[in-house]
Scaffold this active site. Structure first.
Site, mmCIF file in Angstrom:
data_model
loop_
_atom_site.group_PDB
_atom_site.id
_atom_site.type_symbol
_atom_site.label_atom_id
_atom_site.label_comp_id
_atom_site.label_asym_id
_atom_site.label_seq_id
_atom_site.Cartn_x
_atom_site.Cartn_y
_atom_site.Cartn_z
ATOM 1 N N GLU A 228 98.455 92.157 56.400
ATOM 2 C CA GLU A 228 99.343 93.070 55.674
ATOM 3 C C GLU A 228 98.601 93.465 54.409
ATOM 4 O O GLU A 228 98.585 92.714 53.428
ATOM 5 C CB GLU A 228 100.649 92.341 55.307
ATOM 6 C CG GLU A 228 101.462 91.908 56.506
ATOM 7 C CD GLU A 228 102.251 93.050 57.126
ATOM 8 O OE1 GLU A 228 102.336 94.125 56.506
ATOM 9 O OE2 GLU A 228 102.769 92.864 58.231
ATOM 10 N N CYS A 262 102.697 97.147 47.448
ATOM 11 C CA CYS A 262 101.848 97.749 48.492
ATOM 12 C C CYS A 262 102.442 99.082 48.935
ATOM 13 O O CYS A 262 101.717 100.016 49.236
ATOM 14 C CB CYS A 262 101.711 96.794 49.666
ATOM 15 S SG CYS A 262 103.277 96.133 50.238
HETATM 16 P P1 NAP Z 1 93.831 89.727 47.237
HETATM 17 O O1 NAP Z 1 92.903 89.653 46.109
HETATM 18 O O2 NAP Z 1 93.285 90.089 48.568
HETATM 19 O O3 NAP Z 1 94.534 88.291 47.324
HETATM 20 C C1 NAP Z 1 95.507 87.993 48.291
HETATM 21 C C2 NAP Z 1 95.314 86.583 48.753
HETATM 22 O O4 NAP Z 1 94.085 86.504 49.467
HETATM 23 C C3 NAP Z 1 95.192 85.594 47.599
HETATM 24 O O5 NAP Z 1 95.785 84.381 47.966
HETATM 25 C C4 NAP Z 1 93.694 85.452 47.445
HETATM 26 O O6 NAP Z 1 93.305 84.249 46.846
HETATM 27 C C5 NAP Z 1 93.256 85.500 48.886
HETATM 28 N N1 NAP Z 1 91.864 85.906 49.049
HETATM 29 C C6 NAP Z 1 91.257 86.987 48.507
HETATM 30 N N2 NAP Z 1 89.957 87.034 48.901
HETATM 31 C C7 NAP Z 1 89.767 85.967 49.711
HETATM 32 C C8 NAP Z 1 88.641 85.460 50.406
HETATM 33 N N3 NAP Z 1 87.457 86.075 50.364
HETATM 34 N N4 NAP Z 1 88.784 84.330 51.122
HETATM 35 C C9 NAP Z 1 89.971 83.699 51.172
HETATM 36 N N5 NAP Z 1 91.085 84.113 50.528
HETATM 37 C C10 NAP Z 1 90.985 85.244 49.802
HETATM 38 O O7 NAP Z 1 95.030 90.701 46.955
HETATM 39 P P2 NAP Z 1 95.948 90.709 45.649
HETATM 40 O O8 NAP Z 1 95.207 91.426 44.602
HETATM 41 O O9 NAP Z 1 96.466 89.362 45.368
HETATM 42 O O10 NAP Z 1 97.208 91.559 46.147
HETATM 43 C C11 NAP Z 1 97.318 92.912 45.991
HETATM 44 C C12 NAP Z 1 97.019 93.600 47.297
HETATM 45 O O11 NAP Z 1 97.934 93.147 48.288
HETATM 46 C C13 NAP Z 1 97.224 95.089 47.198
HETATM 47 O O12 NAP Z 1 96.201 95.740 47.886
HETATM 48 C C14 NAP Z 1 98.558 95.285 47.905
HETATM 49 O O13 NAP Z 1 98.748 96.577 48.403
HETATM 50 C C15 NAP Z 1 98.496 94.254 48.970
HETATM 51 N N6 NAP Z 1 99.831 93.908 49.476
HETATM 52 C C16 NAP Z 1 100.143 94.246 50.762
HETATM 53 C C17 NAP Z 1 101.413 93.980 51.264
HETATM 54 C C18 NAP Z 1 101.785 94.329 52.679
HETATM 55 O O14 NAP Z 1 102.787 93.824 53.168
HETATM 56 N N7 NAP Z 1 101.034 95.181 53.372
HETATM 57 C C19 NAP Z 1 102.351 93.354 50.445
HETATM 58 C C20 NAP Z 1 101.992 93.025 49.136
HETATM 59 C C21 NAP Z 1 100.718 93.300 48.672
HETATM 60 P P3 NAP Z 1 92.684 84.192 45.358
HETATM 61 O O15 NAP Z 1 93.764 84.590 44.422
HETATM 62 O O16 NAP Z 1 92.307 82.773 45.246
HETATM 63 O O17 NAP Z 1 91.520 85.136 45.353
#
Ligand code: NAP
Length: 467
Positions: A228, A262
């Site tokens: 997602e 998102c």
């Molecule tokens: P993110 O940086 O990708 O982080 C999300 C989760 O993934 C965190 O727990 C993060 O941990 C983990 N993560 C990131 N890189 C990783 C890696 N290389 N290996 C393992 N785990 C990893 O995203 P965010 O900035 O928190 O969230 C915002 C994004 O989420 C936006 O793009 C938003 O649109 C999207 N979103 C989508 C939905 C949907 O339902 N489609 C809903 C809400 C948000 P760490 O914090 O430890 O890096």
């Protein structure tokens, strides 16, 4: 990598949490696996009562739980209360409907009495983002609790206190040990957990970048996954739309949760005849937002979640302007210590501007002028993402027709984008794959097992037999 709660309104370091040890990871996997095998012997219906208790505890402790969200990532207290209530609604829904959804599906077949059973598959890992710290967990937790898949939670490194608070509710409700285990995993440890034979799937909500790394690991170890990811949702305003209704929704669609959703409407695509008035009125609405303490009920603009989130959106806005976008309004510093970003409107964004295809995760609206319905549809679909979208028209049928033509995962006509347990949530393209919530989400990590039986073999009727 450290897990820290830093209050984005005061910038104070509230609490730091140590990264998980190997022993903690092994204990969580063992507990989860043992529970999986125990749950396989028990009917799903038996788990419903505990899920209702979790909903009741969420409601009982709503105020305290909402404050944890505010301190962890800065959202407005009222929005935080709404998030806690939404989690309770989701838990109640899957408690009420999960067992029914998991009933075997009979099939008509010449091979014999055939049915698809929906079995649990094993321990799941959920990797969740900070923007809705409880709701994102609940979207995976409630359906999979009913299925019988125990879960390990890896939350964002900037919302650890929310992870701890959610896990506490689950434990206090008396859910069996291993139902949901929060672990402060490093990125490498996420891959190790995915690789473990006891883990059968990973559900990630987050950015395209994070999703790509985790999906790669899931692919490598042949684990089921759902992604997602981000969005660059269009809000299409057709030439017959009622501007008063549009404006009621538009401000909220871009600034709710400080624009960090998102499915926030990030691109407003406006019919020529309504464009000037829409721009003026959206600008006036944005100016009314009051930054301040997110715990104060009178505040209407929350800070962004972290200093790096603010830095990122500032860089994106700067780059967009440098590439030729017009700054219609906003982008001025806010004289408060927290991570505030002034609601901003950009126009004249051309296809070669980096902003055209990027997700801007904060209160920045891109406004585009179009001269026909066909142009609106084409522009709405011209995105690397495809998560949600909104269409406004004075004619609902016309709105629905336009909605059907946009390449995206979800479209709402003449209303805000809802997220409710009975509605599937998810997208296409770089917004990821799979769906959460509804029966589609509940089935994401089940083994759709085929059982065919006859009283005795009839080998004269062997068309399709595999021998
Ligand atoms: P993110 O940086 O990708 O982080 C999300 C989760 O993934 C965190 O727990 C993060 O941990 C983990 N993560 C990131 N890189 C990783 C890696 N290389 N290996 C393992 N785990 C990893 O995203 P965010 O900035 O928190 O969230 C915002 C994004 O989420 C936006 O793009 C938003 O649109 C999207 N979103 C989508 C939905 C949907 O339902 N489609 C809903 C809400 C948000 P760490 O914090 O430890 O890096």
């Amino acid at each position: 990598m450290a897990y820290k709660t830093i209050n984005p309104y005061t910038n104070e370091l509230v609490k730091e949490y140590p990264t998980a040890t190997s022993a903690e990871i092994e204990a969580a996997l063992e507990k989860g696996d043992a529970l999986y095998h125990k749950w396989r012997q028990e009917p799903a219906a038996g788990r419903a009562a505990k899920l209702h208790e979790i909903a009741a505890l969420l409601r009982k402790n709503a105020e305290e739980l909402a404050k944890v969200l505010v301190v962890d990532m800065g959202k407005l207290i009222n929005e935080a209360r709404g998030e806690v209530e939404l989690c309770a609604i989701i838990a109640d829904y899957f408690a009420d409907h999960g067992a029914e959804m998991l009933k075997p599906t009979p099939l008509s077949s010449q091979a014999g009495a055939a049915r698809i059973e929906k079995d649990a598959t094993g321990v799941l890992l959920m990797v969740e983002p900070w923007n809705f710290p409880y709701y994102q967990i609940m979207r995976v937790f409630a359906p999979n609790y009913m299925v019988g898949n125990p879960m390990i939670l890896k939350h964002s490194s900037n919302t650890p206190s929310s992870a701890v608070a959610f896990e506490k509710v689950v434990n206090e409700a008396g859910a069996p040990a291993g139902s949901l285990t929060n672990l402060f995993l490093s990125h490498d440890q996420v891959t190790d957990v995915i690789a473990d034979a006891r883990v059968q799937g990973v559900a990630l909500t987050g950015s395209e970048q994070g999703g790509s790394v985790v999906a790669e690991a899931a692919g490598k170890y042949l684990k089921k996954s759902s992604m997602e990811l981000g969005g660059n949702d269009a809000f299409v305003i057709l030439d017959d739309a009622d501007l008063e209704q549009v404006l009621e929704v538009a401000k909220r669609a871009r600034t709710y949760n400080a624009g960090q959703v998102c499915t926030s409407s990030k691109r407003f695509i406006v019919a020529d005849n309504l464009y000037d008035e829409f721009l003026k009125r959206l600008g006036e609405d944005f100016k009314q937002l009051k930054p301040g303490d997110p715990l104060d009920e009178k505040t209407t603009l929350a800070p962004l979640s972290t200093a790096s989130a603010k830095k990122k959106i500032q860089a994106q806005v700067d780059a967009a302007i440098k590439a030729g976008a017009t700054l219609y309004q906003g982008n001025q510093p806010i004289d408060l210590p927290g991570q505030f970003f002034e609601p901003t409107i950009l126009t004249d964004i051309t296809r070669d501007n980096p902003a055209y295809y990027e997700e801007m995760f904060g209160p920045v609206a891109q406004v585009y002028r179009v001269s026909s319905e066909a142009e609106a549809i084409e522009l709405a679909s011209d995105s690397h993402y495809g998560l949600g979208g909104i269409v406004f028209s004075g004619d609902v049928k016309r709105g629905e027709k336009v909605a059907s033509q946009i390449e995206t995962g979800m479209v709402f006509v003449n209303t805000v984008l809802y997220t409710l347990p009975e509605l599937p949530f998810g997208g296409i393209k770089r917004s990821g794959y799979g769906r959460e919530m509804s029966s589609l989400g509940l089935n994401a990590f089940v083994n759709e097992k085929l059982i065919v039986s006859v009283a005795k073999p009839d080998l004269d009727n062997a068309a399709g037999a595999l021998f």
